[in-house]
Design an enzyme around this catalytic site. Structure first.
Site, short mmCIF file in Angstrom:
data_model
loop_
_atom_site.label_atom_id
_atom_site.label_comp_id
_atom_site.label_asym_id
_atom_site.label_seq_id
_atom_site.Cartn_x
_atom_site.Cartn_y
_atom_site.Cartn_z
N VAL A 102 28.89 32.35 15.51
CA VAL A 102 28.70 32.44 14.08
C VAL A 102 29.97 31.87 13.48
O VAL A 102 31.06 32.37 13.72
CB VAL A 102 28.51 33.91 13.63
N GLY A 103 29.85 30.80 12.77
CA GLY A 103 31.02 30.17 12.17
C GLY A 103 31.20 30.62 10.74
O GLY A 103 30.52 31.55 10.28
N LYS A 104 32.11 29.97 10.06
CA LYS A 104 32.34 30.28 8.65
C LYS A 104 31.09 29.94 7.86
O LYS A 104 30.74 30.63 6.92
CB LYS A 104 33.49 29.40 8.10
N LYS A 120 22.32 24.30 15.30
CA LYS A 120 23.22 24.80 14.26
C LYS A 120 22.50 24.80 12.92
O LYS A 120 22.09 23.75 12.44
CB LYS A 120 24.47 23.91 14.20
N ASP A 225 39.03 19.22 9.08
CA ASP A 225 39.05 20.69 9.25
C ASP A 225 39.47 20.98 10.69
O ASP A 225 38.91 21.84 11.36
CB ASP A 225 37.69 21.30 8.94
N ASN A 230 37.83 24.51 16.25
CA ASN A 230 36.82 23.44 16.26
C ASN A 230 37.00 22.49 17.44
O ASN A 230 36.59 21.33 17.39
CB ASN A 230 36.84 22.69 14.93
N ASP A 242 32.08 20.33 14.70
CA ASP A 242 32.12 20.81 13.31
C ASP A 242 32.61 19.72 12.35
O ASP A 242 33.69 19.82 11.77
CB ASP A 242 33.02 22.06 13.24
N1 LIG Z 1 27.29 22.19 20.51
C1 LIG Z 1 27.73 23.44 20.71
N2 LIG Z 1 27.71 24.00 21.94
C2 LIG Z 1 28.17 25.26 22.14
N3 LIG Z 1 28.67 26.05 21.16
C3 LIG Z 1 28.73 25.56 19.90
C4 LIG Z 1 28.26 24.23 19.62
N4 LIG Z 1 28.45 23.99 18.30
C5 LIG Z 1 28.99 25.13 17.79
N5 LIG Z 1 29.17 26.07 18.75
C6 LIG Z 1 29.73 27.42 18.55
O1 LIG Z 1 29.42 27.88 17.23
C7 LIG Z 1 30.59 28.12 16.46
C8 LIG Z 1 30.42 27.63 15.03
O2 LIG Z 1 30.18 26.25 15.01
P1 LIG Z 1 30.92 25.25 14.01
O3 LIG Z 1 30.29 23.91 14.21
O4 LIG Z 1 32.39 25.34 14.20
O5 LIG Z 1 30.49 25.81 12.59
P2 LIG Z 1 31.35 26.38 11.32
O6 LIG Z 1 31.35 25.27 10.34
O7 LIG Z 1 30.55 27.51 10.85
O8 LIG Z 1 32.73 26.74 11.81
C9 LIG Z 1 31.69 27.35 17.20
O9 LIG Z 1 32.93 27.96 17.00
C10 LIG Z 1 31.24 27.40 18.65
O10 LIG Z 1 31.67 28.59 19.27
MG LIG Z 2 34.00 25.70 12.97
#
Ligand SMILES: Nc1ncnc2c1ncn2[C@@H]1O[C@H](COP(=O)(O)OP(=O)(O)O)[C@@H](O)[C@H]1O
Ligand SMILES: [Mg+2]
Length: 300
Positions: A102-104, A120, A225, A230, A242
């Site tokens: 779960v990201g931001k 995502k 970012d 990331n 991200d």
């Molecule tokens: N392609 C992927 N494979 C595995 N885990 C992922 C992948 N993309 C995102 N994640 C997981 O989901 C989290 C949130 O994704 P992210 O793209 O950083 O979104 P946000 O913009 O919410 O930070 C990441 O920190 C990671 O742990």
């Molecule tokens: Mg992120």
């Protein structure tokens, strides 16, 4: 948090999706879609609309409000259901798995086709939407579809950028996109923030990361970012993910963003591994050498 709609999918019927997509269409014109307009948007009879609205309300896919008129709007869950269903229909996804993160501004789940992938859902505008939502008179339609629009734009943008960067830059391979959702390769490894590198790996990993930043710049983008959250690390190297906020290198502030990205990364390595990062490394030198294309390696 937005609920996971995957387990709802099997009990939803074709006409439920007609209803959801009818409300979605109505939301192009106003946040709350008038009850009377739904049959036309959804291509369903009056009776069918009543029945489907009931089912979708009960499942938290739409929301109802009556002030001057009876209106309906999609919940994020309803929008998720539409995106998920589209991805299943075109066989991008065949199974749904557990949360990956779960990201931001996102919810990320493992999904499968012939191999594990990551889905995502973009949530940009979500918190903002909830706050605005409480306060606002629903007839003032100034920025009516902002959350839906913002989230969809972010997904489109991230997908486009991944397509441009892959495979020259170490990013997850993009697979598909629908509405506010993107499907990409599932990365192996862990976030840089959650690893403890061995002393003899520190400079090597830092170098790999700066090399990817340089590669992205060469391909036309600054991440904007960049942080230890990331970046994934595994035995094979690093992956940077991200990307929705990335800026093209011809953007007026691109070099400032590049500089800041490098400050973030170098700052992180300095704080966590003070003894293993040479004192003479400077983020502005790195930024300058990336911007003029002369960067090769941080190791002499
Ligand atoms: N392609 C992927 N494979 C595995 N885990 C992922 C992948 N993309 C995102 N994640 C997981 O989901 C989290 C949130 O994704 P992210 O793209 O950083 O979104 P946000 O913009 O919410 O930070 C990441 O920190 C990671 O742990
Ligand atoms: Mg992120």
């Amino acid at each position: 948090m937005v609920r996971n709609v995957a387990e709802l999918l099997p009990e939803l019927e074709e006409e439920d999706f007609y209803l959801l997509s009818g409300v979605e269409q109505g939301m192009r014109f106003s946040e709350w879609v008038q009850r009377e307009k739904i049959p036309k948007f959804a291509n369903l009879t009056e009776e069918e609309v009543d029945y489907r609205l009931e089912r979708c309300l009960k499942r938290g896919l739409v929301e109802k409000k009556t002030i001057q008129y009876e209106g309906y709007t999609l919940q994020f869950e309803g929008y998720d259901a539409l995106a998920l269903r589209a991805l299943v229909e075109r066989e991008t996804i065949s199974e749904f798995g557990s949360p990956l993160g779960v990201g931001k501004e996102s919810d990320v789940y493992e999904v499968r086709s012939y191999k594990p992938l990551a889905l995502k859902y973009h949530r940009e505008g979500y918190t903002n939407f909830r706050e605005v939502h409480k306060e606002r008179d629903y007839t003032s339609d100034k920025d009516h579809v902002s959350w839906m629009y913002t989230a969809r734009k972010a997904a489109e943008r991230e997908h486009d950028i991944l397509e441009e960067l892959y495979p020259d830059v170490a990013v997850p391979r993009p697979i598909d996109q629908n509405r506010h959702a993107i499907v990409m390769e599932k990365m192996d490894g862990v976030e840089l923030s959650r690893t403890r590198l061995e002393p003899d790996q520190v400079l090597g990993v830092f170098d790999l990361l700066v090399t990817e930043i340089a590669g992205a710049y060469e391909a036309g983008y600054v991440h904007a970012d960049m942080s230890e959250y990331n970046v994934f690390v595994n035995e094979e190297g690093v992956k940077v993910f991200d990307w929705p906020q990335a800026v093209p290198t011809d953007h007026a502030n691109a070099d400032e963003f590049l500089q800041r990205d490098l400050e973030n990364v170098l700052g992180y390595f300095r704080r966590k591994y003070p003894q293993y990062v040479p004192d003479d490394l400077e983020s502005d030198d790195l930024a300058a050498s990336i911007a003029d294309g002369s960067f090769e390696s941080v190791r002499e």
